[in-house]
Write a protein that holds these residues in place. Sequence first.
Motif, PDB file in Angstrom:
ATOM      1  N   ALA A 185     -13.004   3.569  -2.841  1.00 15.99           N
ATOM      2  CA  ALA A 185     -12.718   3.028  -4.020  1.00 15.99           C
ATOM      3  C   ALA A 185     -12.397   1.807  -4.812  1.00 15.99           C
ATOM      4  CB  ALA A 185     -11.193   3.601  -3.592  1.00 15.99           C
ATOM      5  N   THR A 186     -14.041   2.291  -5.285  1.00 16.26           N
ATOM      6  CA  THR A 186     -14.062   0.927  -5.947  1.00 16.26           C
ATOM      7  C   THR A 186     -13.235  -0.096  -6.924  1.00 16.26           C
ATOM      8  OG1 THR A 186     -14.584   2.273  -8.028  1.00 16.26           O
ATOM      9  CG2 THR A 186     -16.338   1.651  -6.968  1.00 16.26           C
ATOM     10  N   GLU A 187     -12.048   0.811  -6.886  1.00 12.28           N
ATOM     11  CA  GLU A 187     -10.544   0.039  -7.492  1.00 12.28           C
ATOM     12  C   GLU A 187      -9.646   0.499  -7.746  1.00 12.28           C
ATOM     13  OE1 GLU A 187      -8.645  -2.298 -11.182  1.00 12.28           O
ATOM     14  OE2 GLU A 187     -10.716  -0.403 -11.475  1.00 12.28           O
ATOM     15  N   GLY A 188      -8.373  -0.303  -6.911  1.00 13.05           N
ATOM     16  CA  GLY A 188      -7.432   0.422  -6.751  1.00 13.05           C
ATOM     17  C   GLY A 188      -6.091  -0.210  -7.159  1.00 13.05           C
ATOM     18  N   GLY A 189      -4.917  -0.228  -6.564  1.00  8.98           N
ATOM     19  CA  GLY A 189      -3.973  -0.647  -7.135  1.00  8.98           C
ATOM     20  C   GLY A 189      -2.568   0.125  -6.845  1.00  8.98           C
ATOM     21  N   TYR A 190      -1.453  -1.337  -6.703  1.00 12.01           N
ATOM     22  CA  TYR A 190      -0.175  -0.439  -7.035  1.00 12.01           C
ATOM     23  C   TYR A 190       0.642  -1.450  -8.025  1.00 12.01           C
ATOM     24  CZ  TYR A 190       0.016   1.306  -2.143  1.00 12.01           C
ATOM     25  OH  TYR A 190       0.053   1.703  -0.888  1.00 12.01           O
ATOM     26  N   ASP A 191       1.604  -0.454  -8.881  1.00  6.72           N
ATOM     27  CA  ASP A 191       2.081  -1.260 -10.696  1.00  6.72           C
ATOM     28  C   ASP A 191       3.831  -1.494 -10.327  1.00  6.72           C
ATOM     29  OD1 ASP A 191       0.187  -1.967 -11.864  1.00  6.72           O
ATOM     30  OD2 ASP A 191      -0.384  -0.416 -11.973  1.00  6.72           O
ATOM     31  N   LEU A 192       4.230  -1.886  -9.316  1.00 12.17           N
ATOM     32  CA  LEU A 192       6.320  -1.547  -8.769  1.00 12.17           C
ATOM     33  C   LEU A 192       7.142  -2.098 -10.434  1.00 12.17           C
ATOM     34  CD1 LEU A 192       3.899  -2.395  -6.339  1.00 12.17           C
ATOM     35  CD2 LEU A 192       6.375  -2.200  -5.539  1.00 12.17           C
ATOM     36  N   GLU A 193       7.280  -1.786 -10.726  1.00 13.52           N
ATOM     37  CA  GLU A 193       9.043  -2.289 -11.892  1.00 13.52           C
ATOM     38  C   GLU A 193      10.115  -1.773 -11.004  1.00 13.52           C
ATOM     39  OE1 GLU A 193      10.039  -0.229 -15.911  1.00 13.52           O
ATOM     40  OE2 GLU A 193       7.843   0.641 -15.507  1.00 13.52           O
ATOM     41  N   SER A 194      11.168  -2.703 -11.951  1.00 15.31           N
ATOM     42  CA  SER A 194      12.403  -2.324 -11.141  1.00 15.31           C
ATOM     43  C   SER A 194      12.851  -1.717 -12.286  1.00 15.31           C
ATOM     44  CB  SER A 194      13.051  -3.649 -11.165  1.00 15.31           C
ATOM     45  OG  SER A 194      14.547  -3.718 -10.254  1.00 15.31           O
ATOM     46  N   THR A 195      13.670  -0.873 -12.147  1.00 19.89           N
ATOM     47  CA  THR A 195      14.893   0.307 -12.594  1.00 19.89           C
ATOM     48  C   THR A 195      15.813  -0.533 -12.920  1.00 19.89           C
ATOM     49  OG1 THR A 195      15.779   2.154 -10.750  1.00 19.89           O
ATOM     50  CG2 THR A 195      13.213   2.063 -11.727  1.00 19.89           C
ATOM     51  N   PRO A 196      16.502  -0.079 -14.091  1.00 23.28           N
ATOM     52  CA  PRO A 196      18.233  -0.745 -13.875  1.00 23.28           C
ATOM     53  C   PRO A 196      19.404  -0.501 -12.541  1.00 23.28           C
ATOM     54  CG  PRO A 196      17.483   0.067 -15.905  1.00 23.28           C
ATOM     55  CD  PRO A 196      16.418   0.915 -15.793  1.00 23.28           C
ATOM     56  N   GLU A 197      18.382   0.954 -12.409  1.00 24.58           N
ATOM     57  CA  GLU A 197      19.257   1.298 -11.022  1.00 24.58           C
ATOM     58  C   GLU A 197      19.520   0.170 -10.071  1.00 24.58           C
ATOM     59  OE1 GLU A 197      17.555   3.093 -13.024  1.00 24.58           O
ATOM     60  OE2 GLU A 197      18.950   3.823 -14.339  1.00 24.58           O
ATOM     61  N   GLY A 198      18.513  -0.516  -9.906  1.00 22.04           N
ATOM     62  CA  GLY A 198      18.439  -1.131  -8.364  1.00 22.04           C
ATOM     63  C   GLY A 198      17.171  -0.387  -7.814  1.00 22.04           C
ATOM     64  N   THR A 199      16.621   1.169  -8.430  1.00 17.29           N
ATOM     65  CA  THR A 199      14.960   1.599  -7.279  1.00 17.29           C
ATOM     66  C   THR A 199      13.671   1.191  -8.018  1.00 17.29           C
ATOM     67  OG1 THR A 199      15.079   3.183  -8.754  1.00 17.29           O
ATOM     68  CG2 THR A 199      16.212   3.643  -7.869  1.00 17.29           C
ATOM     69  N   THR A 200      12.892   1.225  -7.674  1.00 11.50           N
ATOM     70  CA  THR A 200      11.674   0.595  -8.091  1.00 11.50           C
ATOM     71  C   THR A 200      10.669   1.810  -8.248  1.00 11.50           C
ATOM     72  OG1 THR A 200      11.796  -0.713  -6.497  1.00 11.50           O
ATOM     73  CG2 THR A 200       9.540  -0.516  -7.382  1.00 11.50           C
ATOM     74  N   ARG A 201       9.936   2.083  -9.540  1.00 14.98           N
ATOM     75  CA  ARG A 201       9.195   2.677  -9.375  1.00 14.98           C
ATOM     76  C   ARG A 201       7.675   2.346  -9.827  1.00 14.98           C
ATOM     77  NH1 ARG A 201      10.558   3.359 -14.830  1.00 14.98           N
ATOM     78  NH2 ARG A 201      11.887   4.599 -13.869  1.00 14.98           N
ATOM     79  N   VAL A 202       6.847   3.452  -9.019  1.00 19.33           N
ATOM     80  CA  VAL A 202       5.724   2.262  -7.934  1.00 19.33           C
ATOM     81  C   VAL A 202       4.523   3.746  -9.076  1.00 19.33           C
ATOM     82  CG1 VAL A 202       4.207   2.312  -6.005  1.00 19.33           C
ATOM     83  CG2 VAL A 202       6.836   1.883  -6.077  1.00 19.33           C
ATOM     84  N   ARG A 203       3.753   2.733  -9.192  1.00 13.65           N
ATOM     85  CA  ARG A 203       2.962   3.334  -9.429  1.00 13.65           C
ATOM     86  C   ARG A 203       1.215   3.084  -8.642  1.00 13.65           C
ATOM     87  NH1 ARG A 203      -1.864   2.111 -12.970  1.00 13.65           N
ATOM     88  NH2 ARG A 203      -3.229   3.236 -13.645  1.00 13.65           N
ATOM     89  N   ILE A 204       0.598   4.733  -7.855  1.00 18.12           N
ATOM     90  CA  ILE A 204      -0.552   4.324  -7.564  1.00 18.12           C
ATOM     91  C   ILE A 204      -1.283   4.252  -8.009  1.00 18.12           C
ATOM     92  CG2 ILE A 204      -0.132   5.469  -5.745  1.00 18.12           C
ATOM     93  CD1 ILE A 204      -1.261   4.522  -3.907  1.00 18.12           C
ATOM     94  N   TYR A 205      -2.750   4.116  -8.076  1.00 19.09           N
ATOM     95  CA  TYR A 205      -4.456   4.680  -8.398  1.00 19.09           C
ATOM     96  C   TYR A 205      -5.135   4.395  -7.540  1.00 19.09           C
ATOM     97  CZ  TYR A 205      -6.173   0.192 -10.472  1.00 19.09           C
ATOM     98  OH  TYR A 205      -6.465  -0.442 -10.883  1.00 19.09           O
TER      99      TYR A 205
END
Length: 148
Positions: A90-110
Motif C-alpha cells: 500500500a504505497t499510499e493510504g489514509g483516512y478522511d473524517l468528516e463530522s455530520t450534523p447528527e454528531g456522527t462521523t463519516r469515515v473514508r478509508i483508501y
Amino acid sequence: MAGQFEATVEVGRPIEEVFEFLADGRNDPKFSPRVLEIVKTPDGPTTKGTVFKSTVKDAGMTTKREFRIAEIVVPTKIRWNETSNNIVTATEGGYDLESTPEGTTRVRIYNHLEGHGVGKLLVGLALSAARKDADAFGQRIKAAVEAS
C-alpha cells in the motif's frame, strides 16, 4: 497494474473519538483480521513519522509490514505510506473524517496498491479481493469504533 480501493462508512461517534481510535494503529486488529500483531514506535501520540510495524496474513502467507505516518491533521486526516518490501504494498493510504450534523462521523478509508517484481502479476488479484471486501471492511471499522 496498480490501483486503489476505498470504503466510506458512518460511525455513531463524535469525530474526535473516531480520530483517536484510528490514529492509534494498534487498534487495527480490532477490525482487520489479517493483522496478527502490531507495534508502534515511538511511544506517545501518533504524529508525522510514527511507524507501525505489523505481522499480517494474506492469502495464506504471513508477511511483515511497516507503515509510516506521512501526514496527520487532527481530527480530519491521516495519511500513511508502506515502507516495507513486499510483493504488493500500500504505497499510499489514509483516512478522511468528516463530522455530520447528527454528531456522527463519516469515515473514508483508501489504499493505493502496487505490485513489485512478481507482485505486478498479483496486484490485480489483491485489488479485486480488497474491492470486494471494502464495504465489509468499512462496517468492521464502524463496529470496532462503536464498541470501544
